[in-house]
Design an enzyme around this catalytic site. Structure first.
Site, PDB file in Angstrom:
ATOM      1  N   HIS A   1     -54.590 -94.711 -14.291  1.00  0.00           N
ATOM      2  CA  HIS A   1     -54.478 -94.775 -15.751  1.00  0.00           C
ATOM      3  C   HIS A   1     -54.023 -93.451 -16.366  1.00  0.00           C
ATOM      4  O   HIS A   1     -53.689 -93.380 -17.553  1.00  0.00           O
ATOM      5  CB  HIS A   1     -55.826 -95.200 -16.369  1.00  0.00           C
ATOM      6  CG  HIS A   1     -55.694 -96.028 -17.602  1.00  0.00           C
ATOM      7  ND1 HIS A   1     -54.581 -96.002 -18.413  1.00  0.00           N
ATOM      8  CD2 HIS A   1     -56.530 -96.921 -18.179  1.00  0.00           C
ATOM      9  CE1 HIS A   1     -54.737 -96.813 -19.438  1.00  0.00           C
ATOM     10  NE2 HIS A   1     -55.918 -97.401 -19.315  1.00  0.00           N
TER      11      HIS A   1
ATOM     12  N   ASP B   1     -49.968 -96.762 -18.137  1.00  0.00           N
ATOM     13  CA  ASP B   1     -50.725 -97.388 -19.221  1.00  0.00           C
ATOM     14  C   ASP B   1     -50.949 -98.864 -18.913  1.00  0.00           C
ATOM     15  O   ASP B   1     -50.207 -99.486 -18.138  1.00  0.00           O
ATOM     16  CB  ASP B   1     -49.980 -97.246 -20.551  1.00  0.00           C
ATOM     17  CG  ASP B   1     -49.866 -95.794 -20.993  1.00  0.00           C
ATOM     18  OD1 ASP B   1     -50.760 -95.003 -20.643  1.00  0.00           O
ATOM     19  OD2 ASP B   1     -48.874 -95.453 -21.677  1.00  0.00           O
TER      20      ASP B   1
END
Length: 440
Positions: free
Chosen positions: A412, A416
């Site tokens: 992450h 995204d």
């Protein structure tokens, strides 16, 4: 009578140290030339160390899990003749002129992971020679189970065969040198049939066994800890209708031309790999390695897909290099080659390194959904769950369809959630309309 010191041999490829992962002998054992004494693991391979002489084990220079430098003494034996050590200053001994390190047989590769700092084993004071009447090694050759704690001697191939057949090697009599178990002993044991103990009833078991984490299992633990401690994972699960894909796969396998007889039988993986190649061409950031120490993302043009595979020794990740340059059959052939090499322990270091994105699959045991751990320092891993027939609403009725979930994890810090969803949705579209996989 004399003494002979065995040092950790040079295992090649510039390796300076190795981790001791298994002893096959103990102090007091009588060994013969070529008896396997120990197994050591480097960051490149697992190697068995044979004895170059006949003799009796007087001393073992390391414990399981220790890291030993190349050239350090690891075994001392009492041998007939002068041996290779001579007295100097009373009880102390020193080796005669150093012998060049012996080259060992072709090693069995495992996973690539860093080794720990070397810990050279020191040579203790020499023990007085045991009395000549000392009993020989306790080697079972009559078919009876071995005494408690005695280690069976067998090659990796024999151990693998026994494991696959569910055989406890401690119950197998060895007819080879020093009681070594061969394939013929396994066959004789299978023909005779194992002796199964009859249970007399239920009983409490309060035993606690302490198992030291060493070798490949320790390296896997280190790799997984590194991944989970450094990478904030996001897992995305999507349901995919693979009915059309399965029909196409079955047709391609059935209609394989005689001129292409060398083509492998296609599984789901080559189709998924080609779908990933197409999706990565639209989102190249998914094919990256993140150097979190330097704060740099290395985005690769070549797509090197790791295939997480379970082997008798543990989890390894063979790599299909340059999947972008391979067609569906070439991908399939390379997957078959790597799987066989990983299972047999003949995969090279190059086969087990260099991945830029990974596929993990448990096949028919894949479950409904999983949470795959990213193969650090990659930024994505695609998890394949098991395929099953489910009722699907087509707008007017429920119809049976072959459905499968993809459970995929992403770094992450780099990817995204929106980008992860777009990537998986693109793969979904390609797998549900598999003809698109073949359209350039």
């Amino acid at each position: 009578m004399g003494e002979h010191i065995i040092k950790l041999p040079d295992v090649g490829e510039g390796v300076a140290e190795a981790e001791l992962v298994e002893w096959h002998v103990k102090v007091g054992d009588i060994v013969r030339e070529d008896t396997v004494l120990a197994a050591v693991m480097t960051d490149k391979a697992t190697v068995e160390i044979p004895s170059p002489v006949d003799g009796e084990i007087l001393w073992l220079g390391a414990e399981i899990g220790d890291t030993v430098a190349i050239g350090s003494p690891i075994v001392r034996l009492q041998v007939a003749g002068e041996g290779n050590v001579r007295p100097q200053g009373g009880a102390n001994v020193e080796p005669v002129a150093a012998e060049p390190p012996a080259k060992l047989p072709t090693p069995k590769p495992e996973s690539a992971a860093p080794t720990t700092k070397a810990q050279s084993a020191s040579v203790p004071e020499a023990k007085p020679a045991p009395a000549a009447s000392k009993s020989p090694a306790k080697i079972s050759v009559s078919g009876a189970p071995r005494p408690e704690g005695e280690k069976p001697l067998a090659s990796p191939a024999v151990r693998l065969r026994a494991k696959e057949a569910g055989i406890d090697l401690r119950q197998v009599a060895g007819t080879g040198p020093a009681g070594r178990i061969g394939h013929e002993d396994i066959e004789a044991f299978l023909a005779r049939g194992p002796q199964v103990a009859k249970a007399s009833g239920l009983a409490r078991n309060d035993a606690v066994e302490d198992i030291k984490v060493v070798g490949l299992r320790r390296k896997i633990a280190e790799k997984m800890t590194l991944s989970k401690s450094r990478i904030p994972h996001i897992t995305y699960v999507e349901e995919i209708d693979v009915t059309a894909l399965e029909e196409l796969r079955a047709a391609l396998n059935k209609e394989k031309p005689a001129a292409k007889a060398e083509r492998p039988k296609l599984t789901l993986l080559p189709f998924l790999m080609r779908a990933m190649v197409k999706a990565i061409s639209e989102q190249p950031q998914l094919n990256s390695l993140f150097d979190d120490e330097a704060g740099i993302i290395h985005q690769h043009g070549g797509i090197h897909i790791g295939i997480a595979a379970q082997t008798p020794s543990g989890l390894v990740v063979p790599v299909v290099k340059h999947a972008e340059a391979r067609d569906i059959w070439d991908c399939g052939a390379e997957v078959v080659r790597l799987a066989e090499a990983a299972k047999s322990g003949t995969a090279s270091r190059d086969d087990l390194s260099g991945s830029t994105i990974t596929i993990t699959s448990l096949g028919a045991m894949g479950g409904v959904a999983t949470t795959p751990v990213i193969n650090h320092p990659e930024v994505a891993i695609i998890g394949v769950n098991k395929m099953m027939v489910r009722p699907v609403w087509d707008g007017t009725q429920f119809i049976p369809r072959k459905m499968m979930n993809l459970s995929s994890s992403f770094d992450h810090r780099v990817i995204d959630g929106w980008d992860a969803a777009v990537f998986i949705q693109r793969i979904k579209a390609l797998l549900e309309t598999p003809a698109l996989i073949f359209v350039d």
